[in-house]
Design a protein around this motif. Structure first.
Motif, PDB file in Angstrom:
ATOM      1  N   GLU A 180       5.034  64.926  49.528  1.00  0.00           N
ATOM      2  CA  GLU A 180       5.783  64.223  50.577  1.00  0.00           C
ATOM      3  C   GLU A 180       7.276  64.509  50.467  1.00  0.00           C
ATOM      4  O   GLU A 180       7.812  64.601  49.356  1.00  0.00           O
ATOM      5  CB  GLU A 180       5.555  62.708  50.451  1.00  0.00           C
TER       6      GLU A 180
ATOM      7  N   SER B 248      10.962  63.013  51.740  1.00  0.00           N
ATOM      8  CA  SER B 248      11.620  61.879  52.370  1.00  0.00           C
ATOM      9  C   SER B 248      13.102  61.958  52.029  1.00  0.00           C
ATOM     10  O   SER B 248      13.468  61.881  50.858  1.00  0.00           O
ATOM     11  CB  SER B 248      11.020  60.584  51.823  1.00  0.00           C
TER      12      SER B 248
ATOM     13  N   LEU C  25      14.247  63.338  48.755  1.00  0.00           N
ATOM     14  CA  LEU C  25      13.229  63.186  47.712  1.00  0.00           C
ATOM     15  C   LEU C  25      12.010  64.066  47.972  1.00  0.00           C
ATOM     16  O   LEU C  25      11.616  64.269  49.117  1.00  0.00           O
ATOM     17  CB  LEU C  25      12.754  61.732  47.633  1.00  0.00           C
TER      18      LEU C  25
ATOM     19  N   LYS D 264      -7.714  54.041  49.486  1.00  0.00           N
ATOM     20  CA  LYS D 264      -6.899  53.533  50.596  1.00  0.00           C
ATOM     21  C   LYS D 264      -6.736  52.030  50.468  1.00  0.00           C
ATOM     22  O   LYS D 264      -7.651  51.333  50.038  1.00  0.00           O
ATOM     23  CB  LYS D 264      -7.579  53.858  51.929  1.00  0.00           C
TER      24      LYS D 264
ATOM     25  N   MET E 274      -3.787  48.509  51.754  1.00  0.00           N
ATOM     26  CA  MET E 274      -2.890  47.962  52.779  1.00  0.00           C
ATOM     27  C   MET E 274      -1.708  48.886  53.045  1.00  0.00           C
ATOM     28  O   MET E 274      -1.206  48.980  54.149  1.00  0.00           O
ATOM     29  CB  MET E 274      -2.395  46.590  52.326  1.00  0.00           C
ATOM     30  N   PHE E 275      -1.243  49.560  51.992  1.00  0.00           N
ATOM     31  CA  PHE E 275      -0.093  50.448  52.121  1.00  0.00           C
ATOM     32  C   PHE E 275      -0.530  51.909  52.248  1.00  0.00           C
ATOM     33  O   PHE E 275       0.158  52.810  51.814  1.00  0.00           O
ATOM     34  CB  PHE E 275       0.842  50.282  50.923  1.00  0.00           C
TER      35      PHE E 275
ATOM     36  N   ARG F 107       2.411  58.353  42.214  1.00  0.00           N
ATOM     37  CA  ARG F 107       3.466  59.035  42.977  1.00  0.00           C
ATOM     38  C   ARG F 107       4.549  59.499  42.007  1.00  0.00           C
ATOM     39  O   ARG F 107       5.095  58.704  41.241  1.00  0.00           O
ATOM     40  CB  ARG F 107       4.070  58.083  44.023  1.00  0.00           C
TER      41      ARG F 107
ATOM     42  N   ASN G  64       3.443  49.170  41.225  1.00  0.00           N
ATOM     43  CA  ASN G  64       4.000  48.231  42.210  1.00  0.00           C
ATOM     44  C   ASN G  64       2.914  47.484  42.995  1.00  0.00           C
ATOM     45  O   ASN G  64       3.185  46.931  44.058  1.00  0.00           O
ATOM     46  CB  ASN G  64       4.957  48.966  43.156  1.00  0.00           C
TER      47      ASN G  64
ATOM     48  N   ASP H 131       0.730  51.634  43.781  1.00  0.00           N
ATOM     49  CA  ASP H 131       0.880  52.957  43.171  1.00  0.00           C
ATOM     50  C   ASP H 131       1.521  52.863  41.788  1.00  0.00           C
ATOM     51  O   ASP H 131       2.337  51.982  41.531  1.00  0.00           O
ATOM     52  CB  ASP H 131       1.793  53.843  44.039  1.00  0.00           C
TER      53      ASP H 131
ATOM     54  N   ARG I 277       0.788  48.705  62.890  1.00  0.00           N
ATOM     55  CA  ARG I 277       1.158  48.603  61.481  1.00  0.00           C
ATOM     56  C   ARG I 277       1.963  49.828  61.038  1.00  0.00           C
ATOM     57  O   ARG I 277       1.550  50.965  61.215  1.00  0.00           O
ATOM     58  CB  ARG I 277      -0.074  48.454  60.610  1.00  0.00           C
TER      59      ARG I 277
ATOM     60  N   LEU J 271       4.375  51.598  57.850  1.00  0.00           N
ATOM     61  CA  LEU J 271       4.486  51.577  56.387  1.00  0.00           C
ATOM     62  C   LEU J 271       5.593  52.482  55.875  1.00  0.00           C
ATOM     63  O   LEU J 271       5.960  53.464  56.528  1.00  0.00           O
ATOM     64  CB  LEU J 271       3.182  52.081  55.753  1.00  0.00           C
TER      65      LEU J 271
ATOM     66  N   LYS K 286       6.757  54.028  51.780  1.00  0.00           N
ATOM     67  CA  LYS K 286       6.683  53.957  50.312  1.00  0.00           C
ATOM     68  C   LYS K 286       7.947  54.527  49.690  1.00  0.00           C
ATOM     69  O   LYS K 286       8.052  54.625  48.479  1.00  0.00           O
ATOM     70  CB  LYS K 286       5.469  54.739  49.819  1.00  0.00           C
ATOM     71  N   THR K 287       8.856  54.937  50.528  1.00  0.00           N
ATOM     72  CA  THR K 287      10.109  55.510  50.019  1.00  0.00           C
ATOM     73  C   THR K 287      11.309  54.813  50.664  1.00  0.00           C
ATOM     74  O   THR K 287      12.322  55.439  50.962  1.00  0.00           O
ATOM     75  CB  THR K 287      10.175  57.034  50.279  1.00  0.00           C
TER      76      THR K 287
ATOM     77  N   ASN L  76       8.195  49.858  48.619  1.00  0.00           N
ATOM     78  CA  ASN L  76       7.040  49.749  49.512  1.00  0.00           C
ATOM     79  C   ASN L  76       7.341  48.715  50.590  1.00  0.00           C
ATOM     80  O   ASN L  76       7.850  47.633  50.281  1.00  0.00           O
ATOM     81  CB  ASN L  76       5.821  49.233  48.731  1.00  0.00           C
ATOM     82  N   CYS L  77       6.980  49.040  51.811  1.00  0.00           N
ATOM     83  CA  CYS L  77       7.231  48.084  52.883  1.00  0.00           C
ATOM     84  C   CYS L  77       6.149  48.226  53.944  1.00  0.00           C
ATOM     85  O   CYS L  77       5.704  49.337  54.254  1.00  0.00           O
ATOM     86  CB  CYS L  77       8.614  48.362  53.479  1.00  0.00           C
ATOM     87  N   ALA L  78       5.699  47.096  54.481  1.00  0.00           N
ATOM     88  CA  ALA L  78       4.726  47.114  55.578  1.00  0.00           C
ATOM     89  C   ALA L  78       5.204  46.163  56.669  1.00  0.00           C
ATOM     90  O   ALA L  78       5.732  45.091  56.379  1.00  0.00           O
ATOM     91  CB  ALA L  78       3.351  46.676  55.070  1.00  0.00           C
TER      92      ALA L  78
ATOM     93  N   LEU M 105       0.942  53.675  60.536  1.00  0.00           N
ATOM     94  CA  LEU M 105      -0.193  53.922  59.640  1.00  0.00           C
ATOM     95  C   LEU M 105      -1.186  54.829  60.353  1.00  0.00           C
ATOM     96  O   LEU M 105      -1.585  54.567  61.484  1.00  0.00           O
ATOM     97  CB  LEU M 105      -0.864  52.585  59.280  1.00  0.00           C
ATOM     98  N   LYS M 106      -1.561  55.889  59.657  1.00  0.00           N
ATOM     99  CA  LYS M 106      -2.522  56.832  60.262  1.00  0.00           C
ATOM    100  C   LYS M 106      -3.907  56.588  59.697  1.00  0.00           C
ATOM    101  O   LYS M 106      -4.050  56.256  58.550  1.00  0.00           O
ATOM    102  CB  LYS M 106      -2.072  58.266  59.986  1.00  0.00           C
TER     103      LYS M 106
END
Lengths: 148, 182
Positions: A75, A77, A80, A89, A91-92, A98, A128, A131, B21, B23, B25-26, B48-50, B181-182
Motif C-alpha cells: 500500500e 499512502s 508511506l 476480514k 470491521m476495518f 502491516r 491495534n 492489525d 462505510r 475506512l 489505516k494510515t 485506524n478510522c472508520a 470499504l470495498k
C-alpha cells in the motif's frame, strides 16, 4: 594558588564534558537504528498475528522482530509504503500484519512480488485491535518459492 | 421476473452498504504543546478510522507506541512514564457526527462537522467534543479536526518538578483520509 587554578580548571573541564555528554548522548540521543538492530524474535507473519489475536499484549510488542511470509499487498499512502500480510476480514477491512518500511527501502518494497516469500525486520509497535504494526522496517532478503 | 427484481434489490442494498462505510489505516494524528521548558510534538501515521456516513458513527483507534517524537528521549518518557504504553497500548475514540444532516456525503465539497463521543486514553474514558471538516471528493473523505485535550483528565500526571514547565493541555490535530470499504 597555581594548584587551586589547576583544580578549578580540571573541574570546569569535567563539568563541560559531562554537560556535553548529557546534551548529545542523553537529551539528544539519536533514535535507534532499526535497520542495524538484531531481531529478538524471528517468526512467520501468520504466527505473530495469531499471537496478538490470542493476547493483545503479546511478547513481541516493543521489540525488534523479523517476520517472513507471502505479502498480500503493497500500500502507498502519502509518502508511506506499507507491506501487508492479510489473514482475515473485519470491521476495518483486511486484518493482519502491516509493515511500514524505512525510506531507503520504499523503492524495493514497491516492487515486491506477491508470489515471493519475504523477510522483513522492524520495530513492533503492538496490536491495534485489527492489525499488528511493524515500523521502521527493512527488507532482509527474498527467497523464491519453489513450486512443485 | 421476481428473481430479477430480487437480484436488483440485493445489488442496490449491497451498493448502498458499501458506499456508506469508509475506512483508513494510515490516518495521521499529531499533538502539540508549547511550554516554557519544552515544546512537545509527536505524530502518528498508523491511525485506524472508520466512518459510517448513514449513521454518522465515527471510530478511531490509535496505537500509542506509534507516536514519533523528534527526540528519542522524549519518546521513551512518553511511552514509559506518561501514557504507559505497555499497560495501555491503545487509545480509542467512539462517537457520532452531531450535525449529520448538514453533510451531503454524495456531493463533493467541504463541510463543517461537530463530533461528540468518548475518548479513552491511559485506560480512562472521558467525553470529547470536536469541531472539524469533512472534505468530500469522488475517491474518499478527508477528516480534519483540531481540539484541546487536558492530559490530567486521563490520569497522566506530570512530576512536581516539571509542573508549570510542561503544558497540561495539548492540541490534537487529525488528518485522516478515508476510502470507501470495498
Amino acid at each position: 594558588m597555581k594548584k587551586v587554578i589547576k583544580i578549578t580548571g580540571v573541574l570546569f573541564l569535567v563539568a563541560v564534558l559531562a554537560a556535553a555528554y548529557v546534551w548529545f548522548f542523553v537529551y539528544n540521543k539519536p533514535h535507534r537504528n532499526f535497520e542495524k538492530a538484531k531481531p529478538e524474535i524471528v517468526e512467520s507473519a501468520r504466527q505473530i498475528y495469531q499471537n496478538f489475536k490470542a493476547n493483545p499484549r503479546a511478547a513481541e510488542a516493543g521489540k525488534v522482530i523479523e517476520i517472513y511470509g507471502l505479502p498480500t499487498g503493497i500500500e502507498h499512502s502519502d509518502s508511506l509504503v506499507v507491506v501487508v500480510f492479510a489473514f482475515q476480514k473485519g470491521m476495518f477491512g483486511n486484518e493482519g500484519v502491516r509493515c511500514t518500511v524505512l525510506p531507503d527501502f520504499r523503492k524495493e518494497a514497491s516492487k515486491l512480488s506477491l508470489s515471493d516469500t519475504i523477510y522483513i525486520k522492524g520495530f513492533c509497535s503492538g496490536y491495534n485491535g485489527t492489525d499488528v504494526i511493524l515500523e521502521d522496517c527493512s527488507i532482509i532478503h527474498k527467497k523464491k518459492i519453489i513450486k512443485s | 421476473m421476481k428473481k430479477i427484481i430480487l437480484f436488483v434489490f440485493i445489488l442496490l442494498i449491497a451498493n448502498t452498504s458499501f458506499a456508506q462505510r469508509y475506512l483508513s489505516k494510515t490516518g495521521s494524528i499529531s499533538f502539540y504543546s508549547d511550554a516554557p521548558l519544552e515544546k512537545i510534538e509527536a505524530q502518528n501515521h498508523q491511525v485506524n478510522c472508520a466512518l459510517d456516513t448513514k449513521s454518522g458513527f465515527f471510530v478511531v483507534k490509535i496505537l500509542m507506541r506509534s507516536f514519533i517524537f523528534e527526540k528519542a528521549l522524549m519518546q521513551e518518557h512518553f511511552n514509559e512514564d506518561y501514557v504507559e504504553s505497555d499497560k495501555f497500548p491503545n487509545a480509542f475514540f467512539k462517537g457520532k457526527i452531531v450535525n449529520l444532516k448538514d453533510i451531503n456525503f454524495s456531493k463533493p465539497g467541504i463541510y463543517s462537522a461537530v463530533i461528540e463521543g468518548q475518548m479513552t486514553i491511559h485506560g480512562i474514558t472521558r467525553p470529547v467534543k470536536a469541531k472539524g471538516t469533512f472534505t468530500i471528493s469522488k475517491n474518499g473523505i478527508l477528516a480534519r479536526a483540531k481540539f484541546p485535550l487536558k492530559i490530567g483528565n486521563y490520569g497522566i500526571s506530570i512530576p512536581d518538578v516539571l509542573t508549570g514547565k510542561i503544558a497540561t493541555e495539548v492540541e490534537i490535530s487529525t488528518n485522516i483520509y478515508l476510502k470507501p470499504l470495498k
